[in-house]
Design a protein around this motif. Structure first.
Motif, PDB file in Angstrom:
ATOM      1  N   HIS A 234       2.574  -6.480   8.439  1.00 39.53           N
ATOM      2  CA  HIS A 234       3.098  -6.052   7.133  1.00 39.53           C
ATOM      3  C   HIS A 234       4.580  -5.678   7.166  1.00 39.53           C
ATOM      4  CE1 HIS A 234      -0.990  -6.143   5.645  1.00 39.53           C
ATOM      5  NE2 HIS A 234      -1.374  -5.415   6.668  1.00 39.53           N
ATOM      6  N   GLN A 235       5.092  -5.400   8.377  1.00 39.03           N
ATOM      7  CA  GLN A 235       6.472  -4.923   8.516  1.00 39.03           C
ATOM      8  C   GLN A 235       7.506  -5.788   7.774  1.00 39.03           C
ATOM      9  OE1 GLN A 235       7.153  -4.025  12.613  1.00 39.03           O
ATOM     10  NE2 GLN A 235       7.643  -1.932  12.025  1.00 39.03           N
ATOM     11  N   PRO A 236       7.448  -7.118   7.899  1.00 39.84           N
ATOM     12  CA  PRO A 236       8.489  -7.920   7.229  1.00 39.84           C
ATOM     13  C   PRO A 236       8.491  -7.761   5.713  1.00 39.84           C
ATOM     14  CG  PRO A 236       7.180  -9.272   8.746  1.00 39.84           C
ATOM     15  CD  PRO A 236       6.513  -7.951   8.662  1.00 39.84           C
ATOM     16  N   TYR A 237       7.369  -7.297   5.145  1.00 41.99           N
ATOM     17  CA  TYR A 237       7.283  -7.154   3.682  1.00 41.99           C
ATOM     18  C   TYR A 237       7.606  -5.735   3.228  1.00 41.99           C
ATOM     19  CZ  TYR A 237       4.906 -11.514   4.582  1.00 41.99           C
ATOM     20  OH  TYR A 237       4.624 -12.773   5.011  1.00 41.99           O
ATOM     21  N   GLY A 238       7.803  -4.833   4.156  1.00 46.73           N
ATOM     22  CA  GLY A 238       8.168  -3.455   3.809  1.00 46.73           C
ATOM     23  C   GLY A 238       7.001  -2.658   3.250  1.00 46.73           C
ATOM     24  N   GLY A 239       5.777  -3.129   3.405  1.00 44.98           N
ATOM     25  CA  GLY A 239       4.600  -2.403   2.915  1.00 44.98           C
ATOM     26  C   GLY A 239       3.365  -3.252   3.126  1.00 44.98           C
ATOM     27  N   VAL A 240       2.185  -2.673   2.826  1.00 44.78           N
ATOM     28  CA  VAL A 240       0.929  -3.392   3.077  1.00 44.78           C
ATOM     29  C   VAL A 240       0.724  -4.487   2.025  1.00 44.78           C
ATOM     30  CG1 VAL A 240      -1.583  -3.158   3.293  1.00 44.78           C
ATOM     31  CG2 VAL A 240      -0.087  -1.327   4.091  1.00 44.78           C
TER      32      VAL A 240
ATOM     33  N   GLY B  88      16.515   1.277   4.246  1.00 45.52           N
ATOM     34  CA  GLY B  88      16.588   0.184   5.217  1.00 45.52           C
ATOM     35  C   GLY B  88      16.004   0.537   6.572  1.00 45.52           C
ATOM     36  N   LEU B  89      15.072   1.510   6.594  1.00 46.67           N
ATOM     37  CA  LEU B  89      14.519   1.963   7.874  1.00 46.67           C
ATOM     38  C   LEU B  89      13.183   1.311   8.217  1.00 46.67           C
ATOM     39  CD1 LEU B  89      15.356   5.767   7.503  1.00 46.67           C
ATOM     40  CD2 LEU B  89      16.364   4.182   9.159  1.00 46.67           C
ATOM     41  N   GLY B  90      12.687   0.431   7.327  1.00 45.13           N
ATOM     42  CA  GLY B  90      11.459  -0.299   7.640  1.00 45.13           C
ATOM     43  C   GLY B  90      10.176   0.434   7.304  1.00 45.13           C
ATOM     44  N   TYR B  91       9.066  -0.161   7.738  1.00 44.09           N
ATOM     45  CA  TYR B  91       7.734   0.331   7.400  1.00 44.09           C
ATOM     46  C   TYR B  91       6.918   0.546   8.664  1.00 44.09           C
ATOM     47  CZ  TYR B  91       2.861   0.039   6.073  1.00 44.09           C
ATOM     48  OH  TYR B  91       1.523   0.286   5.946  1.00 44.09           O
ATOM     49  N   PRO B  92       6.048   1.547   8.785  1.00 44.54           N
ATOM     50  CA  PRO B  92       5.868   2.650   7.833  1.00 44.54           C
ATOM     51  C   PRO B  92       6.954   3.702   7.996  1.00 44.54           C
ATOM     52  CG  PRO B  92       4.335   2.884   9.664  1.00 44.54           C
ATOM     53  CD  PRO B  92       5.133   1.632   9.935  1.00 44.54           C
ATOM     54  N   GLY B  93       7.237   4.420   6.916  1.00 42.56           N
ATOM     55  CA  GLY B  93       8.408   5.299   6.899  1.00 42.56           C
ATOM     56  C   GLY B  93       8.217   6.645   7.564  1.00 42.56           C
TER      57      GLY B  93
ATOM     58  N   SER C 276      14.739  -6.532  15.608  1.00 42.77           N
ATOM     59  CA  SER C 276      13.980  -5.823  16.642  1.00 42.77           C
ATOM     60  C   SER C 276      12.537  -5.597  16.178  1.00 42.77           C
ATOM     61  CB  SER C 276      14.694  -4.489  16.900  1.00 42.77           C
ATOM     62  OG  SER C 276      13.907  -3.669  17.650  1.00 42.77           O
ATOM     63  N   VAL C 277      11.560  -5.982  17.023  1.00 39.76           N
ATOM     64  CA  VAL C 277      10.147  -5.850  16.643  1.00 39.76           C
ATOM     65  C   VAL C 277       9.725  -4.384  16.611  1.00 39.76           C
ATOM     66  CG1 VAL C 277       7.767  -6.575  17.188  1.00 39.76           C
ATOM     67  CG2 VAL C 277       9.685  -8.072  17.739  1.00 39.76           C
ATOM     68  N   LYS C 278      10.089  -3.666  17.651  1.00 36.68           N
ATOM     69  CA  LYS C 278       9.720  -2.250  17.720  1.00 36.68           C
ATOM     70  C   LYS C 278      10.955  -1.435  18.099  1.00 36.68           C
ATOM     71  CE  LYS C 278       5.598   0.269  18.853  1.00 36.68           C
ATOM     72  NZ  LYS C 278       5.445   1.269  19.861  1.00 36.68           N
TER      73      LYS C 278
ATOM     74  N   THR D 238      13.591   1.334  19.014  1.00 33.69           N
ATOM     75  CA  THR D 238      13.473   2.648  19.664  1.00 33.69           C
ATOM     76  C   THR D 238      14.278   3.662  18.851  1.00 33.69           C
ATOM     77  OG1 THR D 238      15.462   2.276  20.957  1.00 33.69           O
ATOM     78  CG2 THR D 238      13.370   1.556  21.945  1.00 33.69           C
ATOM     79  N   LEU D 239      14.161   4.927  19.222  1.00 27.56           N
ATOM     80  CA  LEU D 239      14.930   5.970  18.532  1.00 27.56           C
ATOM     81  C   LEU D 239      16.431   5.665  18.662  1.00 27.56           C
ATOM     82  CD1 LEU D 239      15.108   8.705  17.064  1.00 27.56           C
ATOM     83  CD2 LEU D 239      15.011   9.812  19.303  1.00 27.56           C
ATOM     84  N   GLU D 240      16.840   5.197  19.847  1.00 31.45           N
ATOM     85  CA  GLU D 240      18.259   4.879  20.075  1.00 31.45           C
ATOM     86  C   GLU D 240      18.706   3.755  19.133  1.00 31.45           C
ATOM     87  OE1 GLU D 240      16.150   5.655  22.610  1.00 31.45           O
ATOM     88  OE2 GLU D 240      17.193   7.586  22.692  1.00 31.45           O
ATOM     89  N   ASP D 241      17.828   2.750  18.930  1.00 31.67           N
ATOM     90  CA  ASP D 241      18.165   1.654  18.001  1.00 31.67           C
ATOM     91  C   ASP D 241      18.402   2.209  16.589  1.00 31.67           C
ATOM     92  OD1 ASP D 241      17.801  -0.196  20.023  1.00 31.67           O
ATOM     93  OD2 ASP D 241      15.699  -0.610  19.492  1.00 31.67           O
ATOM     94  N   TYR D 242      17.512   3.107  16.168  1.00 33.61           N
ATOM     95  CA  TYR D 242      17.667   3.684  14.827  1.00 33.61           C
ATOM     96  C   TYR D 242      18.946   4.517  14.739  1.00 33.61           C
ATOM     97  CZ  TYR D 242      12.880   2.449  13.419  1.00 33.61           C
ATOM     98  OH  TYR D 242      11.741   1.783  13.088  1.00 33.61           O
ATOM     99  N   LEU D 243      19.171   5.354  15.781  1.00 32.99           N
ATOM    100  CA  LEU D 243      20.347   6.239  15.742  1.00 32.99           C
ATOM    101  C   LEU D 243      21.642   5.430  15.741  1.00 32.99           C
ATOM    102  CD1 LEU D 243      19.184   9.124  18.119  1.00 32.99           C
ATOM    103  CD2 LEU D 243      19.540   9.246  15.648  1.00 32.99           C
TER     104      LEU D 243
END
Ligand code: KG4
Ligand code: ZN
Length: 388
Positions: free
Chosen positions: A37-43, A183-188, A269-271, A273-278
């Motif tokens: 579901h991630q690419p759609y931003g929701g279920v 723009g932080l993706g799903y789930p929030g 990025s598929v998953k 990390t916190l560093e990627d987000y920061l």
């Protein structure tokens, strides 16, 4: 020592678990559909049903194998009847019915919200804590619900009285929508949880939610005459306003270009990390995220503790996906302690959707022989009330 096989497929997790006597989790398997579901931003409901179809057999097999059980050795099956996505629920229900019929075992239909409440009970019993003081006030706070229940037990039967719920967005839905907007993706929820400790929660002020009108949707409300006789307040929530306030902030502070850049960077990025987000969040965004979470937590804690006072609760349960939130847990623990109110949460894996909670909630019904007829169906908008 009856073993119940629980099956849960109400949203985007295909789950199966074996629980002994409602008190021992013997296995717990959760297959998350987040990457789908991630690419759609929701279920996406259609995709969810398809993924459940794919996963249900291996997930159930693994839950049995992990528990050292077989189809034949379990004593009963339990499945989520609702609330949830109709197509997703139907996958679990059809499979559970077929198994129950073929194995000639009893089948128990469970309300998903009752499951969340029993996640707490299961783990407390597992720790050896069998004492429980009533009334129990339970906040079920998830992607679909922000509901307050008074839970009572008469003999083996559990009853639930709803004393408040969200008028619009659920708390988890607000976390998900704000994360998507930024723009932080799903789930929030989990992303906002991790980022919030890196921002200043006092930076942005959000006005408290205003609930002006009587809830017209609540058909279970007593008539006006009864209403006057029962002066206990309803404690409702509202989270669509704060989501709009975040949107306003984004517009007035011209955050759109940086949000778009973040969305594109994280899409690779598929998953993350916190560093990627920061690495893709500036100070202003981190402050906004932290302030949003603080406002959500303050509102949830304040209203729930007001309900606990109004209804003289002796015990508080906080459960559902949002109960995994670190700041929510800390704030509840601190503020409930100040009022001398014991507060219980499920462990993080049992806060979000799982099937152990469904098998645990089924145990009292198993003892009461409250079995489901084989012609029962999914109830997408199922309400949690008294004993079934
Ligand atoms: O209970 P759950 O797994 O499914 C429903 O029944 O809805 O809850 C999922 C929700 C999602 O909205 C997710 O963003 C939120 O729980 N959530 C969190 C956290 N972990 C999951 N919200 C805030 N902080 C978290 N750590
Ligand atoms: Zn749930």
């Amino acid at each position: 020592m009856p073993h119940i096989l629980g099956i849960e497929s109400s949203c985007d997790e295909t789950a199966a678990a074996v629980v002994r006597s409602g008190a021992q989790m013997v296995s717990n398997v959760v297959f998350s559909q987040i990457p789908t579901h991630q690419p759609y931003g929701g279920v996406v409901p259609e995709l969810a049903s398809r993924e459940h179809l794919r996963a249900i057999v291996p997930v159930v097999r693994k839950a049995l194998a992990d528990a050292g059980q077989t189809y034949q050795s379990i004593d009963a099956l339990a499945v989520t009847q609702g609330p949830g996505l109709a197509g997703s629920l139907l996958v679990g229900i059809s499979y559970a019915k077929a198994l129950a019929f073929a194995l000639d075992k009893p089948l128990i239909a469970v309300n998903h919200l009752e499951g969340h409440i029993h996640a707490v009970l299961l783990e407390e019993r597992q720790k050896g804590n069998h004492e429980l003081n009533f009334p129990v006030l339970a906040l079920v706070v998830s992607g679909g619900h922000t509901h307050l229940y008074l839970a009572a037990q008469e003999g083996e039967a559990w009853t639930y009285e709803n004393i408040g719920h969200t008028r619009d967005d659920a708390a988890g839905e607000a976390f998900d929508k704000v994360a998507k907007l930024l723009g932080l993706g799903y789930p929030g929820g989990p992303v906002i949880d991790r980022l919030s400790s890196h921002g200043d929660a006092k930076a942005v002020k959000f006005p408290p939610a205003q609930i002006k009108h009587r809830d017209r949707r609540d058909h279970s409300k007593p008539s006006r005459k009864q209403d006057r006789m029962d002066d206990r307040p309803r404690i409702d929530f509202s989270y669509s306003g704060i989501k709009t306030a975040v949107l306003r902030y984004v517009e007035t502070h011209n955050l759109q270009p940086s949000i778009e850049a973040r969305r594109q960077a994280l899409a690779t990025s598929v998953k993350p990390t916190l560093e990627d987000y920061l690495a893709v969040c500036d100070r202003e965004t981190l402050n906004l995220v932290a302030s949003f979470q603080r406002a959500m937590v303050e509102d949830l804690v304040e209203k729930t503790l007001a309900a606990a006072r109004a209804y003289d609760a002796a015990t508080l349960f906080v459960t559902g996906g949002v109960a995994a939130n670190n700041e929510l847990r800390k704030t509840f623990e601190k503020e409930a302690a100040q009022e001398g109110l014991p507060v219980f949460f499920p462990s993080r894996p049992l806060s979000t959707d799982n099937a152990a909670m469904i098998a645990a909630a089924a145990y009292p019904k198993f003892l009461l022989k409250d079995f489901a007829p084989l012609n029962f169906s999914a109830e997408a908008g199922m309400v949690l009330r008294g004993a079934r």
